[in-house]
Design a protein around this motif. Sequence first.
Motif, PDB file in Angstrom:
ATOM      1  N   SER A 132       0.874  -1.251  -0.019  1.00 19.39           N
ATOM      2  CA  SER A 132       0.217  -0.035   0.111  1.00 19.39           C
ATOM      3  C   SER A 132       0.812   1.137  -0.041  1.00 19.39           C
ATOM      4  CB  SER A 132      -1.050   0.236   1.226  1.00 19.39           C
ATOM      5  OG  SER A 132      -1.700  -1.209   1.233  1.00 19.39           O
ATOM      6  N   GLY A 133       2.146   1.262   0.746  1.00 21.40           N
ATOM      7  CA  GLY A 133       2.829   2.527   0.823  1.00 21.40           C
ATOM      8  C   GLY A 133       3.707   2.531  -0.659  1.00 21.40           C
ATOM      9  N   GLU A 136       0.594   4.123  -2.691  1.00 21.82           N
ATOM     10  CA  GLU A 136       0.561   5.716  -2.512  1.00 21.82           C
ATOM     11  C   GLU A 136       1.443   6.579  -3.107  1.00 21.82           C
ATOM     12  OE1 GLU A 136      -0.177   5.755   1.838  1.00 21.82           O
ATOM     13  OE2 GLU A 136      -2.115   4.649   1.671  1.00 21.82           O
ATOM     14  N   GLU A 139       1.218   7.162  -6.861  1.00 24.85           N
ATOM     15  CA  GLU A 139       0.161   8.071  -7.129  1.00 24.85           C
ATOM     16  C   GLU A 139       0.444   9.471  -7.031  1.00 24.85           C
ATOM     17  OE1 GLU A 139      -3.251   7.141  -4.726  1.00 24.85           O
ATOM     18  OE2 GLU A 139      -3.378   5.200  -5.699  1.00 24.85           O
TER      19      GLU A 139
END
Length: 139
Positions: A132-133, A136, A139
């Motif tokens: 998830s890091g 993110e 993005e």
Amino acid sequence: MLESFSNFEVPPRTGASGGVEYCVASPKQASRELGDLLCGDAPAKIVIPAVRRAVARHIPNDERPLTERRVRSMIAGEASLRGHEAVALWAALRQERRRVSRTAFAHAANRIKRELAVRGAPLNSVQSEVLSGFLEAAE
């Protein structure tokens, strides 16, 4: 300055004077690639305004505005670009390439995560948090 446009570099070659010369993609190639990245196989009436908006974001406010007619000439290879237009075109293309790469990375990461779950080896909480890091950060 050439270093900032490293995506367009071609290996150096020796020129007539014996010095090293560099080549970059032509404005025609760059503007067509930008249009393809932005709109795919859309017709020109959609591509030209999209390219104009993308390039115009990178042109300083005190410079002459970019018109759709000028963009049409760039795509056709008929226009010789002013300095600020060339820099704006390369910046817009680089930004769009990054966006496409980030999107592809996010899709691939999610696909891997789903495949692992389907095969009975889901990610643990730490691995999921790390992934998830990365997503993110992309993005």
